[in-house]
Design a protein around this motif. Structure first.
Motif, PDB file in Angstrom:
ATOM      1  N   ILE A  20      11.096  10.848  18.255  1.00 42.75           N
ATOM      2  CA  ILE A  20      12.121  11.658  18.878  1.00 42.75           C
ATOM      3  C   ILE A  20      12.771  12.526  17.820  1.00 42.75           C
ATOM      4  O   ILE A  20      13.090  12.061  16.733  1.00 42.75           O
ATOM      5  CB  ILE A  20      13.172  10.774  19.571  1.00 42.75           C
ATOM      6  N   ARG A 164       8.623   5.928  22.863  1.00 39.31           N
ATOM      7  CA  ARG A 164       9.907   5.286  22.629  1.00 39.31           C
ATOM      8  C   ARG A 164      10.916   5.673  23.718  1.00 39.31           C
ATOM      9  O   ARG A 164      11.095   6.842  24.042  1.00 39.31           O
ATOM     10  CB  ARG A 164      10.461   5.682  21.260  1.00 39.31           C
ATOM     11  N   GLU A 165      11.581   4.684  24.286  1.00 35.89           N
ATOM     12  CA  GLU A 165      12.611   4.934  25.290  1.00 35.89           C
ATOM     13  C   GLU A 165      13.801   5.633  24.630  1.00 35.89           C
ATOM     14  O   GLU A 165      14.153   5.359  23.485  1.00 35.89           O
ATOM     15  CB  GLU A 165      13.051   3.620  25.922  1.00 35.89           C
ATOM     16  N   SER A 166      14.410   6.556  25.379  1.00 33.34           N
ATOM     17  CA  SER A 166      15.537   7.314  24.848  1.00 33.34           C
ATOM     18  C   SER A 166      16.639   7.385  25.893  1.00 33.34           C
ATOM     19  O   SER A 166      16.379   7.611  27.073  1.00 33.34           O
ATOM     20  CB  SER A 166      15.092   8.737  24.460  1.00 33.34           C
ATOM     21  N   ASN A 167      17.875   7.195  25.453  1.00 35.82           N
ATOM     22  CA  ASN A 167      19.039   7.302  26.346  1.00 35.82           C
ATOM     23  C   ASN A 167      20.172   7.919  25.550  1.00 35.82           C
ATOM     24  O   ASN A 167      20.677   7.320  24.606  1.00 35.82           O
ATOM     25  CB  ASN A 167      19.445   5.935  26.887  1.00 35.82           C
ATOM     26  N   ARG A 168      20.563   9.122  25.921  1.00 34.65           N
ATOM     27  CA  ARG A 168      21.562   9.852  25.148  1.00 34.65           C
ATOM     28  C   ARG A 168      22.585  10.493  26.077  1.00 34.65           C
ATOM     29  O   ARG A 168      22.238  11.054  27.109  1.00 34.65           O
ATOM     30  CB  ARG A 168      20.897  10.925  24.292  1.00 34.65           C
ATOM     31  N   LEU A 179      13.410  16.516  22.076  1.00 33.91           N
ATOM     32  CA  LEU A 179      12.633  15.299  21.904  1.00 33.91           C
ATOM     33  C   LEU A 179      11.161  15.665  21.927  1.00 33.91           C
ATOM     34  O   LEU A 179      10.776  16.712  22.445  1.00 33.91           O
ATOM     35  CB  LEU A 179      12.915  14.283  23.015  1.00 33.91           C
TER      36      LEU A 179
END
Length: 263
Positions: A20, A164-168, A179
């Motif tokens: 990311i 990869r999991e992403s949380n923003r 990303l």
């Protein structure tokens, strides 16, 4: 043309980790995005010309499609006021003559390699407390920019498995961020603050894909003669695949019909 019909479950990717990149995007980059007829801003990857052969077709449905209740935005009046009537979720959008919109059609086997591709970024916009576009497609490691045009804070939760999991969180007025996703997969996207906000990011190895329009139509151009497996993926109704042989100097037609239920 030779076609063989195959049914299967929705495609999933292998478990590997992508990476990311989180940076700000200058406003001068936004004119480079391609604008679609429906007003949604997005971009497509650079396609390497192989020949003039094209697979065209249409995706339709049989049965009664799923019905949704209108989205209630009473707790976000700044977004609710943008709609004359409450909008509907986008998990099943149909059109004239039983057409099915937002179906991702792609070459799942036999696609030629693409080299020296340098695609422009694709853009996911939060506007009116919704993700635009609902279906976003990128190739591996293509930049995916995320922009908030609303006066409220959103979270952008990419529920990736092969990447990869992403949380923003993205408050109003903050710069867009970028990303990249290295591995092919279908990634659900949601906002943890506004549960009705949903989108799909589809990541592929190459640019041989299309998303059906309001008439259910699609086109897969720039294919050399050969045998291919073409897959149609829908977030609600699953996956279908067909095998097709593309002959020299011919455009082939390939149609899909999804059997749907309202439940």
């Amino acid at each position: 043309m030779v076609a063989k019909f195959i049914l299967g479950p929705p495609a999933r990717g292998a478990l590997v980790v992508g990476f990311i990149s989180l940076v700000s995007v200058p406003d001068r980059l936004f004119p480079s995005f391609r604008h679609h007829a429906d007003g949604v801003t997005a971009a497509t990857a650079t396609r390497t010309p192989f020949s003039s052969e094209t697979i065209t077709g249409r995706v339709s449905y049989e049965g009664s499609p799923k019905k949704y209740k209108p989205i209630e935005m009473v707790n976000e009046p700044s977004c609710a006021k943008l709609y004359a009537t409450p909008p509907l979720p986008e998990g099943s959008i149909t059109g004239p003559n039983s057409s099915l919109q937002n179906v991702i059609v792609f070459i799942s086997d036999g696609a030629p390699e693409e080299k020296d591709a340098n695609p422009q970024p694709v853009l996911l916009t939060q506007r009116g407390c919704r993700y635009l576009p609902h279906i976003l497609v990128a190739i591996s490691n293509q930049e995916v920019w995320v922009k908030n045009e609303d006066p409220v804070t959103h979270s952008i939760h990419f529920l990736a498995q092969a990447n990869r999991e992403s949380n923003r969180s993205q408050p109003p007025g903050t710069p867009p961020f970028a990303l990249r996703f290295a591995r092919p997969e279908f990634v659900p996207v949601k906002c943890d603050i506004h549960p009705w906000m949903r989108s799909i990011l589809a990541v592929f190895k190459n640019s041989h894909y299309a998303v059906t329009d309001s008439n259910g139509a699609f086109a897969l151009p720039n294919l050399p003669p050969g045998k291919y497996t073409v897959t149609a993926w829908h977030e609600t109704y699953g996956t279908q695949s067909k095998e097709i042989t593309v002959s020299p100097s011919e455009s082939e037609e390939l149609n899909f019909v999804f059997k749907v239920t309202p439940y």
